[in-house]
Design an enzyme around this catalytic site. Structure first.
Site: not given
Ligand code: PLP
Length: 387
Positions: A70-71, A148, A178, A200, A236, A330
């Site tokens: 996600g990041t 989140n 989320q 995940h 890759t 986080c």
């Molecule tokens: N965006 C939201 C709303 C999230 O809750 C999270 C993870 O907590 C992320 C982005 C980041 O995702 P990742 O952990 O796959 O980098």
């Protein structure tokens, strides 16, 4: 007794995902960019996974860009649009986001000197404030589908309409990380040109995700090199992870409706019992005499507890075998005041007693019972210590 109630941080892999993944960690190890039989086998698996993710996300297979999670998808969305607009010198230089975005959106927007839009006390984006932030200079607008920390769902269709009216040249991105487990993202995120998801959070492995990039969306690749993912994300591909993510997404589509029903009932029992049994507890984003959690994700229970420090409470819960968190996971364990709660107008003091209990696909009534057995006593103990 132990119970895991931190599914918004990460949730265990679904058996279907593990099973789908295993062959690609052993015999089927080919690089999908190669030209021989092993490579073709990996390429076919990648193509199938792309088809499945496209169906789950409501886009064409060619619009799915696999990422490391996600990041990366969020960073790619914000930075990628800004970079392309800068290169085009079209005068669209501004990034706009709500003040409650995940840091993976917020930090890129802040780094670019962007505009943050207020939310109301329920955590829902203030559409008047959004309208005021939009204009012909806006390149990208990022509004998450669901938060989140609070679990609050944003009215993306209304957001999209405003963007069309006020900033027709801007690209709309939504972070559906989320949301995917609980909501019909294919339908709800349809007005967004860019959509982020992360495996995940819905039963796939950590370290893999996707960004939907609808055809014609102006985005510059962040990762350049071998030109994979149609030049939109070099490197890759994580074939095993992607195959598992697609299997998890299929499982989500198969049982999302039943899951939402089952988990909503469990979550309501959890929250209603705690509100009744523990004095000085409120739910974030829920106002009024007849509390309505219709704007929250099914698995989300986010509490504000008077006269208690989150850190101490989490310690007692952990000691009793209950995994929970204060806000998002986080902040690397540091109990910084939550930017989400601050934006919702929650005082620093009250935010200091926040507790996030999130249910997920494997949650059971026994998990709820475990929290109900431990939490009231833990709160009471901390309050007595404080006196
Ligand atoms: N965006 C939201 C709303 C999230 O809750 C999270 C993870 O907590 C992320 C982005 C980041 O995702 P990742 O952990 O796959 O980098």
């Amino acid at each position: 007794m132990s119970a895991y109630l931190d599914h918004a941080a990460t949730t265990p892999m679904r058996p279907e995902a593990v099973e789908a993944m295993l062959p690609f960690l052993t015999g089927r190890f080919g690089n999908p960019s190669g030209g021989h039989a092993r490579a073709r086998e990996a390429r076919r698996a990648l193509d199938d996974a792309r088809d499945q993710m496209a169906e789950a996300l409501g886009c064409a297979p060619g619009e799915v860009v696999f990422t490391s999670g996600g990041t990366e998808a969020d960073n790619q969305a914000v930075h990628g649009v800004l970079a392309r607009q800068a290169a085009a010198s079209a005068g669209r230089t501004v990034a706009v986001a709500t003040a409650v975005e995940h840091h993976a959106v917020l930090h890129p927007v802040e780094r670019a000197g962007g505009r943050l839009v207020a939310v109301d006390r329920r955590g829902v984006v203030d559409l008047d404030a959004l309208a005021a932030a939009l204009g012909p200079d806006v390149a990208v607008v990022s509004v998450m589908l669901a938060n989140n920390e609070s679990g609050v769902v944003q009215p993306l269709a209304e957001v999209a309409e405003l963007v069309r009216e006020r900033a027709p040249g801007a690209v709309l991105h939504t972070d559906a990380v989320q949301a995917f487990l609980w909501l019909d993202v294919a339908a709800l995120a349809a007005p967004a040109a860019l959509v982020s998801v992360s495996a995940h959070k819905f039963g796939g492995p950590q370290g893999v995700g996707a960004l939907v990039v609808r055809d014609g969306t102006p985005v510059e690749a962040l990762l350049i090199g071998g030109g994979q993912e149609r030049e939109r994300r070099s490197g890759t591909q994580n074939v095993a992870g992607i195959v598992a993510m697609a299997a998890a997404a299929r499982a989500v589509l198969d049982d999302r409706k039943a899951l939402v029903e089952r988990v909503t009932a469990m979550r309501d029992r959890l929250v209603d019992t705690l509100l009744h049994d523990v004095p000085g507890v409120a739910e974030s984003g829920v106002t009024g005499v007849a509390p309505d959690r219709g704007h929250k994700l099914a698995g989300s229970c986010h509490l504000l507890i008077d006269d208690v420090e989150s850190e101490a409470l989490l310690f007692l819960l952990d000691d009793a075998g209950i995994c929970a968190s204060a806000a998002s996971s986080c902040a690397s364990g540091a109990m910084d005041p939550s930017h989400v709660l601050a934006a919702m107008g929650v005082s620093r003091e009250l935010a200091g007693g926040s507790l996030r209990l999130t249910l997920g696909w494997p949650s059971t009534e026994a998990d709820v019972d475990a929290v109900l057995a431990v939490l009231p006593g833990a709160v009471d103990r901390l309050r007595r210590l404080d006196r």
